[in-house]
Design a protein around this motif. Sequence first.
Motif, PDB file in Angstrom:
ATOM      1  N   GLY B 223     -31.348   3.003  33.118  1.00 25.30           N
ATOM      2  CA  GLY B 223     -31.233   4.061  32.105  1.00 25.30           C
ATOM      3  C   GLY B 223     -32.172   5.213  32.389  1.00 25.30           C
ATOM      4  O   GLY B 223     -31.798   6.382  32.261  1.00 25.30           O
ATOM      5  N   ILE B 224     -33.381   4.891  32.832  1.00 20.27           N
ATOM      6  CA  ILE B 224     -34.361   5.945  33.168  1.00 20.27           C
ATOM      7  C   ILE B 224     -33.807   6.799  34.302  1.00 20.27           C
ATOM      8  O   ILE B 224     -33.840   8.029  34.252  1.00 20.27           O
ATOM      9  CB  ILE B 224     -35.730   5.326  33.574  1.00 20.27           C
ATOM     10  N   LEU B 225     -33.301   6.097  35.326  1.00 19.79           N
ATOM     11  CA  LEU B 225     -32.757   6.837  36.474  1.00 19.79           C
ATOM     12  C   LEU B 225     -31.574   7.719  36.073  1.00 19.79           C
ATOM     13  O   LEU B 225     -31.501   8.891  36.426  1.00 19.79           O
ATOM     14  CB  LEU B 225     -32.292   5.853  37.548  1.00 19.79           C
ATOM     15  N   GLY B 226     -30.669   7.124  35.288  1.00 16.12           N
ATOM     16  CA  GLY B 226     -29.482   7.872  34.857  1.00 16.12           C
ATOM     17  C   GLY B 226     -29.857   9.088  34.041  1.00 16.12           C
ATOM     18  O   GLY B 226     -29.372  10.205  34.293  1.00 16.12           O
ATOM     19  N   ALA B 227     -30.761   8.881  33.064  1.00 18.51           N
ATOM     20  CA  ALA B 227     -31.174   9.992  32.203  1.00 18.51           C
ATOM     21  C   ALA B 227     -31.893  11.061  33.021  1.00 18.51           C
ATOM     22  O   ALA B 227     -31.707  12.270  32.794  1.00 18.51           O
ATOM     23  CB  ALA B 227     -32.090   9.474  31.098  1.00 18.51           C
ATOM     24  N   SER B 228     -32.702  10.612  33.996  1.00 17.51           N
ATOM     25  CA  SER B 228     -33.432  11.577  34.836  1.00 17.51           C
ATOM     26  C   SER B 228     -32.454  12.431  35.641  1.00 17.51           C
ATOM     27  O   SER B 228     -32.629  13.651  35.759  1.00 17.51           O
ATOM     28  CB  SER B 228     -34.377  10.851  35.806  1.00 17.51           C
ATOM     29  N   VAL B 229     -31.438  11.759  36.195  1.00 18.26           N
ATOM     30  CA  VAL B 229     -30.446  12.502  36.988  1.00 18.26           C
ATOM     31  C   VAL B 229     -29.710  13.496  36.093  1.00 18.26           C
ATOM     32  O   VAL B 229     -29.498  14.652  36.466  1.00 18.26           O
ATOM     33  CB  VAL B 229     -29.463  11.523  37.677  1.00 18.26           C
ATOM     34  N   ILE B 230     -29.362  13.043  34.881  1.00 21.42           N
ATOM     35  CA  ILE B 230     -28.606  13.910  33.969  1.00 21.42           C
ATOM     36  C   ILE B 230     -29.361  15.203  33.667  1.00 21.42           C
ATOM     37  O   ILE B 230     -28.775  16.279  33.586  1.00 21.42           O
ATOM     38  CB  ILE B 230     -28.272  13.145  32.659  1.00 21.42           C
ATOM     39  N   ILE B 231     -30.695  15.123  33.519  1.00 22.67           N
ATOM     40  CA  ILE B 231     -31.403  16.384  33.203  1.00 22.67           C
ATOM     41  C   ILE B 231     -31.920  17.104  34.456  1.00 22.67           C
ATOM     42  O   ILE B 231     -32.059  18.316  34.450  1.00 22.67           O
ATOM     43  CB  ILE B 231     -32.542  16.189  32.173  1.00 22.67           C
ATOM     44  N   ALA B 232     -32.158  16.348  35.520  1.00 19.71           N
ATOM     45  CA  ALA B 232     -32.677  17.005  36.734  1.00 19.71           C
ATOM     46  C   ALA B 232     -31.625  17.930  37.351  1.00 19.71           C
ATOM     47  O   ALA B 232     -31.945  19.022  37.824  1.00 19.71           O
ATOM     48  CB  ALA B 232     -33.129  15.967  37.762  1.00 19.71           C
TER      49      ALA B 232
END
Lengths: 427, 303
Positions: B223-232
């Motif tokens: 989830g951290i990775l997914g959320a990070s990708v979504i905003i990065a």
Amino acid sequence: MRNHDAGVNAILEGLRAGRISRRQAFKTLAALGVGSALLPSLTRIALADDALVGPGGIPLARPDKPVTLPLWEDPIKSGLAPETDGTFTIYNYSDYIDKKLVDEFGKLHKVKTQITTFDSMDQCITRLATHAVRADVTNITPDRLAQAVAGKLIKPVNPDYVPNLKKNVWPTLHSPFYDQGSRYTVPYTVYTTGIGWRNDKVKEDIPNLSNPWSIFWNSQAYKGFVGVLDDSREALVLAMLYRGKYDINTEDPAEIDAALADLKALIPICNPKVNITEYQTLPEGTCYLHHCWSGDLLGGVFSYMPEGTDPAVLSYWSAPKGKGPIQNDCWAISASTKKPVLAHLWLDYIVDNTVATDNFLNFNGYQPPMNSITPEKLIAEGRIPANLKTAVMTAEDFGGDAIQEMTLTPKGQALWQSAYAKFVSGA
Amino acid sequence: MREHSGIYPRGLWPAFALPGVVWLILLFLVPFYAVIGVAFGGVDPIFMIPMPAWNPLEWNFDSMIQTLRGFLPGGDYWAVFIRTTVYVGLALSICLLVGYPVAYYISRHTRRTKSVLLALLVLPFWVSYLMRMLAWVNLFAPSGYVNEFLAWSHIMPDPPDWLNGNPISVILALVYGYIPYLILPLLAALDRIDKSLLEAARDLGANPFSAFLHVTLPLSMTGILGASVIIALPMFGDYYTPNIISGSPTTSMLGNQIDLYFHGGPQPSIGASLTMILALFLAVLMTYYMYSVAKATREVRDE
């Protein structure tokens, strides 16, 4: 005959190599009896020497090198009745024409009116070229005229429908250098590029500096409150003028690189903001010193001065003729118009004294080039504060020795754009 | 026996994916191929507008090569690329530091309270991004509320100028603008964690911190990775946040360069090349995310 050809070729070669002048070449060729036959070749060679060629082979206009734009079709006949019914579409920058005046034009001619807007001249040309917008009349700048004519985006004008041009507009713009004979345009607004500042914040006497442009390179005290126009031409031209370089349409990479170096030097000095919001930030006092268009300063005074603030806190300096950029915007008839007669009447309407003055003083702050408008009169009538007399232009500001940012070749445009990109990247 | 061979007609389930596939093709693949066409194409000699090269055999690689050279150390785009990466990296870290506890907090509540908290979380979405950024301009202006408070409270008697090329302001504005987009997927990931695993950890003697460190955090990593990708991804291409909050060349990002070249002029192919290089760079992040998800799924299946 062979010898004759060899003689002609030798003369043309001499002309190309610069060993003989154009006048000498004409004289010699006339003596040989071939002058008029070779006129097109001579013109091409002369142009190669004297002027760069732009879109569609149209020479690039400069204030000292006027250009007569080719007619790609005949103008409409005189004496036709204006079209009625339907919608008349005006294509323009947003907030650059008073809607009230547009509505009045519609009422006068019993048509609905619609203003369609663009953000930049690039967008304007792109949308017209791709037929994304079908306008009746369009705002256009002189540096895009050759493009618009070569691409058949605007129609030739029949001057019979536009008597106000000769009657009301400055004589220097009756037949401007970019459109000799006003074949396609009427002028709309005029403005200079100069320096706007707050008297209550900036202590230097800018107009009396030996080089007023140098204020930007000596503005450490105002760091963070300095602005440069967000425009690839204007920003680099600022640096050129600072160094006393007045060929502001140069395509010499060395000149452009030198301007870029000077512009980048501003970053550690004053960390300039690069924007075009000076019409708001100077009156509000969130900016103290800004590279500025005269129309934005006047517009700022008319519309953005906080209540209770004396407009006298604002000052504007523009360079004398030939030492600082001037510019004007125009109106033209869009090639897509279905109402060509009405479009002509619009061009006449826009240079009507009352309409033009109303639009200037009660709406956008950008001055129309009307004989009836003088700085002295505006001050006497209390329309502008005396300290902003410098933001109002006169007919004499135009002419062959003025300097104006104009069309570049594609290679030149790329050089300017790349240099500007390096500046705004902060590298 | 195939699942769909029962009461539903053959092809029904794949048909549900059709709108999404059409959407993807029309709004992503076609536009992206247009960007490729512009990057390897030319310009109209009169209007200076892009003339995309659709046929790969007609591609012109000059602009791409020139742009790639700009990304080498000392090149035209090197400084702005490094600046963008640092800004996005810092903004992302702050988003995680602030957003993770918030998402964790919300996930621990009962359904009703969670709904209220979620509503509060998405409340800022009711106001446009532009308006929220402009609100920051008023807050952080030299005589804005923030500086008035700092001066009044003597925390900073001489407050800094937040809006004039201050990188901190740009990073904080990025955090403010994008953090809700991080919290929502993170919340979804934390919600999916089986609470009985936490109870098991506690039963086995783990204290709350240890249970979080050894159970919650690893299980929320996807989830951290997914959320990070979504905003990065959008942060890398952002150009209006630095424009509104700073407007100074010292804080401009890669998106500003793309905007400049696409905005007009004779070099749209440079703008398109920059877009493609940025997309390739972001594809590395995306690939790592997809690899991590696949790996986690495989591990769960194997257990």
